[in-house]
Design an enzyme around this catalytic site. Sequence first.
Site, PDB file in Angstrom:
ATOM      1  N   GLY A   1     -25.973  21.100  -9.651  1.00 12.69           N
ATOM      2  CA  GLY A   1     -25.110  22.268  -9.574  1.00 12.69           C
ATOM      3  C   GLY A   1     -25.475  23.149  -8.400  1.00 12.69           C
ATOM      4  O   GLY A   1     -26.243  22.761  -7.526  1.00 12.69           O
TER       5      GLY A   1
ATOM      6  N   GLY B   1     -28.050  28.177  -3.195  1.00  8.42           N
ATOM      7  CA  GLY B   1     -27.812  26.867  -2.627  1.00  8.42           C
ATOM      8  C   GLY B   1     -27.583  25.785  -3.669  1.00  8.42           C
ATOM      9  O   GLY B   1     -27.381  26.070  -4.850  1.00  8.42           O
TER      10      GLY B   1
ATOM     11  N   LYS C   1     -34.219  22.508  -4.715  1.00  8.42           N
ATOM     12  CA  LYS C   1     -33.213  23.498  -4.356  1.00  8.42           C
ATOM     13  C   LYS C   1     -33.100  23.588  -2.840  1.00  8.42           C
ATOM     14  O   LYS C   1     -34.045  23.964  -2.165  1.00  8.42           O
ATOM     15  CB  LYS C   1     -33.562  24.866  -4.932  1.00  8.42           C
ATOM     16  CG  LYS C   1     -32.511  25.921  -4.603  1.00  8.42           C
ATOM     17  CD  LYS C   1     -32.804  27.237  -5.243  1.00  8.42           C
ATOM     18  CE  LYS C   1     -32.422  27.168  -6.690  1.00  8.42           C
ATOM     19  NZ  LYS C   1     -32.331  28.480  -7.322  1.00  8.42           N
TER      20      LYS C   1
ATOM     21  N   ASP D   1     -32.975  40.473 -13.257  1.00 11.21           N
ATOM     22  CA  ASP D   1     -31.849  39.635 -13.673  1.00 11.21           C
ATOM     23  C   ASP D   1     -32.255  38.740 -14.837  1.00 11.21           C
ATOM     24  O   ASP D   1     -32.116  37.525 -14.770  1.00 11.21           O
ATOM     25  CB  ASP D   1     -31.348  38.800 -12.494  1.00 11.21           C
ATOM     26  CG  ASP D   1     -30.060  38.050 -12.823  1.00 11.21           C
ATOM     27  OD1 ASP D   1     -29.320  38.506 -13.731  1.00 11.21           O
ATOM     28  OD2 ASP D   1     -29.803  37.022 -12.196  1.00 11.21           O
TER      29      ASP D   1
END
Length: 188
Positions: free
Chosen positions: A31, A36, A55, A150
């Site tokens: 995904g 990125g 990643k 977050d």
Amino acid sequence: MQSSNKLKYRRFSIGEIKLATNGFSDQYFLGEDELGKIYRGNIRENDHDYVVIVKRVDNEYKIMLQNEIDSLSSFHHSNIIYLLGYCEVDEKILLYDFMPNGSLYYYLFNNKNQRCNLTVEQRLEICIGTANGLNHLHFGTKSSIIVHGDVNSSNIFLDGNFAAKLLAPQFECCLQYYITTIKGLIDD
């Protein structure tokens, strides 16, 4: 397969990364996020096979990569996803420990018309593990403090035993979206 947290933190070559992801093939693609593309990879080292997350960092974030690598590689805690290494020859790439049970989000919101199949005990352990990981980020080292900014079910991952592993914030610029006065890393 061995737990990839037994891999020694290091710089990986682009050849090793391409071999691990079969040339970044669609078969290994998991995904994308705001930073990125994300792939699953297989690393062979010291006669052991390890599953990792690879990643590929988009161009706009590459400048900040080294500072983030330095800060994240120093945070070792049982409830934080371990940064295994990086590659920065032709591309900027980060390698993380693979979490076989995915994110907590799946178990809470994406379970296709089924109620969440986590027991009350598992949910409590996930909450405690997440709190322990946050405590370590906020107060765990004397050299720096990371304010996450977050915390949500998409950033809480579950290992093979359903233990919570918090994905530490990766780039200062992403935290600015959530907290404009704190930029992620506070040095004493």
